[in-house]
Write a protein that holds these residues in place. Sequence first.
Motif, short mmCIF file in Angstrom:
data_model
loop_
_atom_site.label_atom_id
_atom_site.label_comp_id
_atom_site.label_asym_id
_atom_site.label_seq_id
_atom_site.Cartn_x
_atom_site.Cartn_y
_atom_site.Cartn_z
N ASP A 4 0.82 -1.21 0.00
CA ASP A 4 0.00 0.00 0.00
C ASP A 4 0.85 1.26 0.00
O ASP A 4 0.50 2.26 -0.63
N PHE A 8 0.67 4.02 -2.87
CA PHE A 8 0.36 5.39 -2.45
C PHE A 8 1.40 6.36 -2.97
O PHE A 8 1.07 7.42 -3.52
N THR A 52 -5.41 4.15 0.28
CA THR A 52 -5.21 2.71 0.37
C THR A 52 -5.92 2.10 1.58
O THR A 52 -5.81 0.91 1.82
N LEU A 78 -6.32 3.56 -6.73
CA LEU A 78 -6.47 3.44 -5.29
C LEU A 78 -7.81 2.80 -4.93
O LEU A 78 -7.89 1.99 -4.01
N PHE A 81 -7.61 -0.99 -5.46
CA PHE A 81 -6.84 -1.59 -4.36
C PHE A 81 -7.70 -1.66 -3.10
O PHE A 81 -7.74 -2.68 -2.41
#
Length: 202
Positions: A4, A8, A52, A78, A81
């Motif tokens: 993550d 990010f 995230t 994002l 995810f």
Amino acid sequence: MTNDTTLFLGQWLRSPGTVGAVAPSSRRLAEAVTAPVPHRGDPVIVELGPGTGAFTAEIQRRLGGRGHHLAVEINPKLAEFLAARNPKVDVVVDDAVRLPQLLQERGLGKADVIVSGLPWAAFSSETQTSLLNAVIAIMGPHTAFTTFAYSFAKRLPPAQRFRRRLTDTFEEVVLGRTVWGNVPPAFVYHARRPHGHAGAPA
């Protein structure tokens, strides 16, 4: 780096104005931001700019399967995810200015808690106004709105403008303690009872 954090950072490099940070928020900051999420009932929780999912995970932990958790993320990567990691969260790729429509489309009334991870100080006055008007439109008399800011930027003009905007918009604005364990250190704004629409840019 964790998956993550890598994602990010990559998305921040692509679009720093909308991602707003180079790393996910810490668990301690997540606990402070999500403090208003009730431990009982079936609340409607709206999360803005979840990234995230640092705040998402804490909201889900507090809900324990209750209520409706809507996460609005404008970045498709994002959001993808986030949805894969949090199958119980209603993740939508959209602009937060459409909050009233998004709740209406789901047959939901007012939000009980609105948690924001958006980079408010990075937005123009016009964008702040549009977003805050959307937030106000889904708030009831007891709705809590929380967001955070970085301590190092507290005295910078953009951060001070946003703080004035909050105090002009809400009857109650409380600053939480600095979360030193976050990178960088941050603090939380807790706001309730909007005066009305955010109005013209300050």
